[in-house]
Structure formats: C-alpha cells, structure tokens
Design an enzyme around this catalytic site. Structure first.
Site, PDB file in Angstrom:
ATOM      1  N   GLY A 273       0.820  -1.217   0.000  1.00 11.71           N
ATOM      2  CA  GLY A 273       0.000   0.000   0.000  1.00 11.71           C
ATOM      3  C   GLY A 273       0.852   1.265   0.000  1.00 11.71           C
ATOM      4  O   GLY A 273       0.381   2.352   0.364  1.00 11.71           O
ATOM      5  N   GLY A 274       2.104   1.136  -0.463  1.00  4.51           N
ATOM      6  CA  GLY A 274       3.042   2.258  -0.402  1.00  4.51           C
ATOM      7  C   GLY A 274       2.816   3.347  -1.436  1.00  4.51           C
ATOM      8  O   GLY A 274       3.520   4.359  -1.429  1.00  4.51           O
TER       9      GLY A 274
ATOM     10  N   GLY B 267       1.154   5.420   3.215  1.00  3.97           N
ATOM     11  CA  GLY B 267       2.260   4.536   2.824  1.00  3.97           C
ATOM     12  C   GLY B 267       3.334   5.301   2.064  1.00  3.97           C
ATOM     13  O   GLY B 267       4.532   5.099   2.296  1.00  3.97           O
TER      14      GLY B 267
ATOM     15  N   THR C 236      -6.188   1.440  12.820  1.00  4.08           N
ATOM     16  CA  THR C 236      -6.907   2.695  13.016  1.00  4.08           C
ATOM     17  C   THR C 236      -7.595   2.768  14.379  1.00  4.08           C
ATOM     18  O   THR C 236      -8.021   1.734  14.924  1.00  4.08           O
ATOM     19  CB  THR C 236      -7.962   2.846  11.902  1.00  4.08           C
ATOM     20  N   ASP C 237      -7.783   3.998  14.858  1.00  5.79           N
ATOM     21  CA  ASP C 237      -8.557   4.203  16.099  1.00  5.79           C
ATOM     22  C   ASP C 237     -10.019   3.769  15.932  1.00  5.79           C
ATOM     23  O   ASP C 237     -10.717   3.521  16.912  1.00  5.79           O
ATOM     24  CB  ASP C 237      -8.484   5.669  16.550  1.00  5.79           C
ATOM     25  N   GLU C 238     -10.473   3.663  14.673  1.00  7.09           N
ATOM     26  CA  GLU C 238     -11.899   3.354  14.446  1.00  7.09           C
ATOM     27  C   GLU C 238     -12.275   1.961  14.942  1.00  7.09           C
ATOM     28  O   GLU C 238     -13.452   1.676  15.126  1.00  7.09           O
ATOM     29  CB  GLU C 238     -12.252   3.509  12.961  1.00  7.09           C
TER      30      GLU C 238
ATOM     31  N   TYR D  71     -15.911  -0.632   7.174  1.00  9.42           N
ATOM     32  CA  TYR D  71     -14.469  -0.351   7.137  1.00  9.42           C
ATOM     33  C   TYR D  71     -13.815  -0.714   8.469  1.00  9.42           C
ATOM     34  O   TYR D  71     -12.844  -1.481   8.514  1.00  9.42           O
ATOM     35  CB  TYR D  71     -14.209   1.129   6.812  1.00  9.42           C
TER      36      TYR D  71
ATOM     37  N   LYS E 225     -11.043  -3.662   9.409  1.00 11.65           N
ATOM     38  CA  LYS E 225      -9.732  -3.395  10.021  1.00 11.65           C
ATOM     39  C   LYS E 225      -9.599  -4.164  11.344  1.00 11.65           C
ATOM     40  O   LYS E 225      -8.533  -4.701  11.653  1.00 11.65           O
ATOM     41  CB  LYS E 225      -9.549  -1.887  10.275  1.00 11.65           C
TER      42      LYS E 225
ATOM     43  N   LEU F 127     -12.191  14.169   4.316  1.00 10.29           N
ATOM     44  CA  LEU F 127     -12.718  15.503   4.650  1.00 10.29           C
ATOM     45  C   LEU F 127     -11.764  16.659   4.312  1.00 10.29           C
ATOM     46  O   LEU F 127     -12.153  17.616   3.634  1.00 10.29           O
ATOM     47  CB  LEU F 127     -13.087  15.575   6.144  1.00 10.29           C
TER      48      LEU F 127
HETATM   49  P1  NAD Z   1      -5.207   5.081   0.937  1.00 10.21           P
HETATM   50  O1  NAD Z   1      -6.583   4.641   0.560  1.00 10.21           O
HETATM   51  O2  NAD Z   1      -4.738   6.445   0.601  1.00 10.21           O
HETATM   52  O3  NAD Z   1      -4.142   4.077   0.311  1.00 10.21           O
HETATM   53  C1  NAD Z   1      -4.328   2.689   0.285  1.00 10.21           C
HETATM   54  C2  NAD Z   1      -3.264   2.095  -0.650  1.00 10.21           C
HETATM   55  O4  NAD Z   1      -3.422   0.662  -0.622  1.00 10.21           O
HETATM   56  C3  NAD Z   1      -3.437   2.526  -2.116  1.00 10.21           C
HETATM   57  O5  NAD Z   1      -2.174   2.805  -2.683  1.00 10.21           O
HETATM   58  C4  NAD Z   1      -4.068   1.306  -2.779  1.00 10.21           C
HETATM   59  O6  NAD Z   1      -3.756   1.188  -4.154  1.00 10.21           O
HETATM   60  C5  NAD Z   1      -3.453   0.183  -1.969  1.00 10.21           C
HETATM   61  N1  NAD Z   1      -4.267  -1.042  -1.972  1.00 10.21           N
HETATM   62  C6  NAD Z   1      -5.608  -1.151  -1.750  1.00 10.21           C
HETATM   63  N2  NAD Z   1      -5.983  -2.439  -1.863  1.00 10.21           N
HETATM   64  C7  NAD Z   1      -4.851  -3.148  -2.116  1.00 10.21           C
HETATM   65  C8  NAD Z   1      -4.596  -4.530  -2.317  1.00 10.21           C
HETATM   66  N3  NAD Z   1      -5.577  -5.447  -2.270  1.00 10.21           N
HETATM   67  N4  NAD Z   1      -3.319  -4.921  -2.567  1.00 10.21           N
HETATM   68  C9  NAD Z   1      -2.316  -4.009  -2.636  1.00 10.21           C
HETATM   69  N5  NAD Z   1      -2.506  -2.690  -2.470  1.00 10.21           N
HETATM   70  C10 NAD Z   1      -3.764  -2.267  -2.205  1.00 10.21           C
HETATM   71  O7  NAD Z   1      -5.111   4.807   2.497  1.00 10.21           O
HETATM   72  P2  NAD Z   1      -4.322   5.608   3.625  1.00 10.21           P
HETATM   73  O8  NAD Z   1      -5.178   6.701   4.126  1.00 10.21           O
HETATM   74  O9  NAD Z   1      -2.953   5.877   3.161  1.00 10.21           O
HETATM   75  O10 NAD Z   1      -4.276   4.495   4.767  1.00 10.21           O
HETATM   76  C11 NAD Z   1      -3.199   3.567   4.821  1.00 10.21           C
HETATM   77  C12 NAD Z   1      -3.429   2.634   5.991  1.00 10.21           C
HETATM   78  O11 NAD Z   1      -3.533   3.367   7.196  1.00 10.21           O
HETATM   79  C13 NAD Z   1      -4.736   1.830   5.871  1.00 10.21           C
HETATM   80  O12 NAD Z   1      -4.480   0.544   6.364  1.00 10.21           O
HETATM   81  C14 NAD Z   1      -5.695   2.575   6.785  1.00 10.21           C
HETATM   82  O13 NAD Z   1      -6.663   1.690   7.302  1.00 10.21           O
HETATM   83  C15 NAD Z   1      -4.754   3.071   7.861  1.00 10.21           C
HETATM   84  N6  NAD Z   1      -5.142   4.300   8.561  1.00 10.21           N
HETATM   85  C16 NAD Z   1      -5.495   5.421   7.841  1.00 10.21           C
HETATM   86  C17 NAD Z   1      -5.778   6.597   8.538  1.00 10.21           C
HETATM   87  C18 NAD Z   1      -6.146   7.876   7.819  1.00 10.21           C
HETATM   88  O14 NAD Z   1      -6.516   8.854   8.470  1.00 10.21           O
HETATM   89  N7  NAD Z   1      -6.047   7.954   6.494  1.00 10.21           N
HETATM   90  C19 NAD Z   1      -5.718   6.619   9.937  1.00 10.21           C
HETATM   91  C20 NAD Z   1      -5.384   5.443  10.613  1.00 10.21           C
HETATM   92  C21 NAD Z   1      -5.074   4.295   9.911  1.00 10.21           C
HETATM   93  O1  DAU Z   2      -9.764   7.747  12.437  1.00  7.03           O
HETATM   94  C1  DAU Z   2      -8.924   7.195  11.482  1.00  7.03           C
HETATM   95  C2  DAU Z   2      -9.680   7.054  10.194  1.00  7.03           C
HETATM   96  O2  DAU Z   2      -9.824   8.369   9.686  1.00  7.03           O
HETATM   97  C3  DAU Z   2      -8.998   6.161   9.180  1.00  7.03           C
HETATM   98  O3  DAU Z   2      -8.937   4.854   9.674  1.00  7.03           O
HETATM   99  C4  DAU Z   2      -9.745   6.174   7.853  1.00  7.03           C
HETATM  100  O4  DAU Z   2      -9.030   5.437   6.877  1.00  7.03           O
HETATM  101  C5  DAU Z   2      -9.891   7.610   7.387  1.00  7.03           C
HETATM  102  O5  DAU Z   2     -10.690   7.631   6.222  1.00  7.03           O
HETATM  103  C6  DAU Z   2     -10.521   8.476   8.472  1.00  7.03           C
HETATM  104  O6  DAU Z   2     -11.907   8.133   8.669  1.00  7.03           O
HETATM  105  P1  DAU Z   2     -13.013   9.275   8.937  1.00  7.03           P
HETATM  106  O7  DAU Z   2     -14.321   8.724   8.564  1.00  7.03           O
HETATM  107  O8  DAU Z   2     -12.847   9.869  10.291  1.00  7.03           O
HETATM  108  O9  DAU Z   2     -12.484  10.378   7.869  1.00  7.03           O
HETATM  109  P2  DAU Z   2     -13.238  11.250   6.772  1.00  7.03           P
HETATM  110  O10 DAU Z   2     -12.231  12.193   6.228  1.00  7.03           O
HETATM  111  O11 DAU Z   2     -14.008  10.405   5.825  1.00  7.03           O
HETATM  112  O12 DAU Z   2     -14.282  12.065   7.638  1.00  7.03           O
HETATM  113  C7  DAU Z   2     -13.857  12.878   8.723  1.00  7.03           C
HETATM  114  C8  DAU Z   2     -15.112  13.444   9.377  1.00  7.03           C
HETATM  115  O13 DAU Z   2     -15.715  14.374   8.457  1.00  7.03           O
HETATM  116  C9  DAU Z   2     -16.178  12.417   9.673  1.00  7.03           C
HETATM  117  O14 DAU Z   2     -16.843  12.787  10.874  1.00  7.03           O
HETATM  118  C10 DAU Z   2     -17.135  12.518   8.503  1.00  7.03           C
HETATM  119  C11 DAU Z   2     -17.049  13.991   8.135  1.00  7.03           C
HETATM  120  N1  DAU Z   2     -17.242  14.308   6.703  1.00  7.03           N
HETATM  121  C12 DAU Z   2     -16.512  13.617   5.795  1.00  7.03           C
HETATM  122  C13 DAU Z   2     -16.657  13.866   4.439  1.00  7.03           C
HETATM  123  C14 DAU Z   2     -15.861  13.085   3.420  1.00  7.03           C
HETATM  124  C15 DAU Z   2     -18.112  15.301   6.320  1.00  7.03           C
HETATM  125  O15 DAU Z   2     -18.764  15.959   7.167  1.00  7.03           O
HETATM  126  N2  DAU Z   2     -18.255  15.570   4.984  1.00  7.03           N
HETATM  127  C16 DAU Z   2     -17.576  14.879   4.027  1.00  7.03           C
HETATM  128  O16 DAU Z   2     -17.775  15.151   2.815  1.00  7.03           O
END
Ligand code: NAD
Ligand code: DAU
Length: 332
Positions: A7-8, A13, A121-123, A145, A149, A185
């Site tokens: 996922g880099g 990543g 994730t904290d979720e 989701y 996880k 968001l």
């Molecule tokens: P992202 O959606 O931006 O990236 C995911 C990456 O994984 C992409 O490059 C995608 O192509 C790759 N991928 C998806 N399915 C795959 C598969 N089957 N095989 C190989 N590659 C695959 O996600 P992100 O926001 O960078 O999150 C990365 C990790 O961190 C995830 O595991 C997510 O659950 C976790 N996480 C994200 C957040 C956040 O706020 N974004 C917070 C806490 C944890």
């Molecule tokens: O907490 C960690 C998680 O944070 C990660 O595990 C997830 O991968 C990442 O997607 C993120 O999840 P959230 O659902 O918290 O993030 P999102 O950016 O989708 O939404 C943040 C907050 O904003 C949430 O309360 C929903 C709200 N929101 C989101 C979108 C996309 C809106 O109000 N409007 C929007 O259009």
C-alpha cells in the site's frame, strides 16, 4: 534493511516511504501496491528511486506477495480499502483486502520468519464521548471499514499468539497532509474551497476527530517497528482534536472563502461521533508528535494550493463519478 511496504502508493504509505528512505540512507524498500483508485505512483516521485522498487500486485494474491517478499527483512502493511463512505456503499472489497489480504501477508511473514507491522486505526475501538481509548480498550467497530480493520487486527494477534510471528499493530487517529486522496474531509474541503464548490458537512458537523500530521505518523511507525514489542498494540493519537465544522471553517479562512460555501447534507449512516486515542505507550518509546493542528492545516492548504499538477488528474475520472454518487451533485 530491506522492507516490504504494502500500500506504499497511497497517502500514508507513500509518506512513510519518502520519509524512511530519506532518514535511513542504508535501507531499501519494495512497494507492493494494487494501484486502486487511491494508489498513485506520483506520490512516490520525490522518493530516492535508486533504493526503491515498485511491484504492482494484490496483497490478497499469495503468488504476488511471495514474489515481492523475496530478500525482504520485514513487512509493513498499509494496503487497505480505507474510506468509510465507500465501505457503506460497497463493503465486499474491504473484507477481501483488509481481512483476507492481511491473512495472506501474515502467512508470508510466518513462512519467511519476518517481523510484521500492521497499520491500523482508532476506528476499531468505536466512538468515545469523553476521555481517550487506550490499547486495552475493547474493540467495538461501527462501520464495514472499521470492522474489516478490526478483523485484520485480530488475525495479527492470533498469528503472534499461535505461531509466534513477530507481529505488532499501530492504531492511528485521523491523518492529514499532502498527497491525501480528496474523498477524505480535509483534502475534499480544500479542493472544493479553492474551486468555489460547495462543501458537504454531514449532519450537524459537531463530530470530533483527533488530527495527526502524516509525517508525524510516519516517524511513529519507524519507532514502533524498531523498538516495539511483538504481540503489542501501539496507539498513535494526534496532538489536537477538532470538530468537523471548525476544521471546515479554518480551511475556508485559509482559502479566502466564506461560510456561504458550507452545505449541511444528510448524515453518514452509523456516524461515529468522536475518536480519541492516548498515545502514552508510543510516547514511552521516545516518539512525540511535532506538528500541531494550527500549523499542519496551514501547511496542508498551502501544499494543495501549490500542487494542482497532482490533484488535477486525481480530482477527475473515477473521483467525479464517486462524488456525484455520494453527494448527488457535480463538481464545478
Ligand atoms: P489510501 O486509501 O490512501 O491508500 C491505500 C493504498 O493501498 C493505495 O495505494 C491502494 O492502491 C493500496 N491497496 C488497496 N488495496 C490493495 C490490495 N488489495 N493490494 C495491494 N494494495 C492495495 O489509504 P491511507 O489513508 O494511506 O491508509 C493507509 C493505511 O492506514 C490503511 O491501512 C488505513 O486503514 C490506515 N489508517 C489510515 C488513517 C487515515 O486517516 N487515512 C488513519 C489510521 C489508519
Ligand atoms: O480515524 C482514522 C480514520 O480516519 C482512518 O482509519 C480512515 O481510513 C480515514 O478515512 C478516516 O476516517 P473518517 O471517517 O474519520 O475520515 P473522513 O475524512 O471520511 O471524515 C472525517 C469526518 O468528516 C467524519 O466525521 C465525517 C465527516 N465528513 C466527511 C466527508 C468526506 C463530512 O462531514 N463531509 C464529508 O464530505
């Protein structure tokens, strides 16, 4: 050391790969990524390519994993379907990647005797109205989701307990920063504000998230991978929490727009009200967050303003179709 980073090519990543290669001149990285809609090779462009190998493939495919892992000394798994709204629309891919894909990687780590770090994730803890979750809080995921996880995390613990795999888990709060796909968001708001498109706020906008700058999370991952204890979980909470509506107001201000762009829309199904993580255990390993939300959000707005070459292609094609399905309106 040579690391397999799955996922880099995604948001976190790629930040990890850029930072790790820059800070560890003796290390090499193999990225295995399926390049879903969220994967983008441009995210890796600033990394040192002399020490980076990219392999396109699926973590749920044992043959692809076996080929990529050859000669690697450890695995860090970022690969996941990561967006809550897409998991509500279509949960199947989440189970395949986040649960079965994790299983395939754990089998490979077990066969090769490799150290394994799961990015989670904290979720998985669900919503908390007051106080903060610790690593011993019960798992109580609310969305497809977060359930997928949590399933992956339980497999990691089981592979450590049963087979002695040297496996650890980090659970982070909401990350933000450059190169984040605009379904989330913060980048969605920034790009809509820059373009003069309306900004969809779910429900009353009073939900609270615990914001972590992505480079701070990348640093925490290196600390946990090196110094963490196998079988343990490490929470990485951001230094500041903020209600969604306040996040939106700050972005509007940073983009020189007014609150007239805010569009209150139907709430997300099963919307978690608040996330909060105690990072004490990770801090005890010597890590602390360096970027406070005030500074990080300014840097992030500035990055998107200066990098239309990155987000222009990203904000078209599949994303526009997704946006129309999700919000019932077209982007300008
Ligand atoms: P992202 O959606 O931006 O990236 C995911 C990456 O994984 C992409 O490059 C995608 O192509 C790759 N991928 C998806 N399915 C795959 C598969 N089957 N095989 C190989 N590659 C695959 O996600 P992100 O926001 O960078 O999150 C990365 C990790 O961190 C995830 O595991 C997510 O659950 C976790 N996480 C994200 C957040 C956040 O706020 N974004 C917070 C806490 C944890
Ligand atoms: O907490 C960690 C998680 O944070 C990660 O595990 C997830 O991968 C990442 O997607 C993120 O999840 P959230 O659902 O918290 O993030 P999102 O950016 O989708 O939404 C943040 C907050 O904003 C949430 O309360 C929903 C709200 N929101 C989101 C979108 C996309 C809106 O109000 N409007 C929007 O259009």
């Amino acid at each position: 050391m040579k690391l397999l980073v799955t996922g880099g090519a995604g948001f976190i990543g790629s930040a990890y790969v850029r930072n790790h290669l820059a800070n560890n001149p003796g290390d090499r990285v193999v990225v295995l990524d399926k390049l879903t809609y969220a994967g983008n090779l441009t995210n890796l462009a600033p990394a040192d390519h002399s020490r980076l190998q990219f392999v396109e493939g699926d973590i749920a495919d044992p043959a692809a994993v076996a080929a990529a892992i050859e000669t690697c000394d450890g695995i860090i798994n970022f690969a996941a379907e990561s967006h809550v709204d897409r998991s509500i629309e279509n949960p199947g891919e989440f189970i395949k990647t986040d649960v079965f894909g994790t299983f395939v990687l754990l089998e490979a780590a077990r066969d090769a005797g490799l150290r394994y770090l799961q990015i989670s994730t904290d979720e998985v803890y669900g919503s908390i109205e007051q106080g903060s979750f610790t690593e011993t809080s019960p798992l109580d995921p609310s969305s497809p989701y977060s359930a997928s996880k949590a399933g992956g995390d339980l497999l990691v613990s089981a592979f450590h307990h049963t087979y002695g795999v040297e496996a650890l888990i980090v659970r982070a709060s909401n990350n933000y920063g450059p190169y984040q796909f605009p379904e989330k968001l913060i980048p969605l708001c920034i790009l809509n504000a820059l373009a003069g498109d309306r900004i969809p706020v779910y429900g009353d906008g009073l939900q609270v998230r615990n914001w972590l700058y992505v480079d701070d999370f990348a640093a925490a991952i290196d600390v946990v991978f090196r110094a963490g204890e196998p079988g343990q979980v490490y929470n990485v909470g951001g230094p500041d929490e903020c209600a969604n509506i306040e996040v939106v107001r700050r972005i509007l201000e940073g983009c020189g727009r007014d609150a007239g762009l805010i569009d209150y829309v139907s709430d997300r199904l099963g919307h978690d009200v608040r996330y909060s993580l105690s990072a004490a255990r990770t801090e005890s390993l010597g890590w602390s967050a360096e970027v406070r939300f005030d500074e990080g959000i300014e840097r992030t707005v500035a990055w998107y303003r200066d990098n239309e070459a990155w987000w222009g292609p990203t904000r078209s094609g599949e994303y526009r179709e997704y946006y129309e399905r999700q919000y019932g309106r077209t982007l300008g």
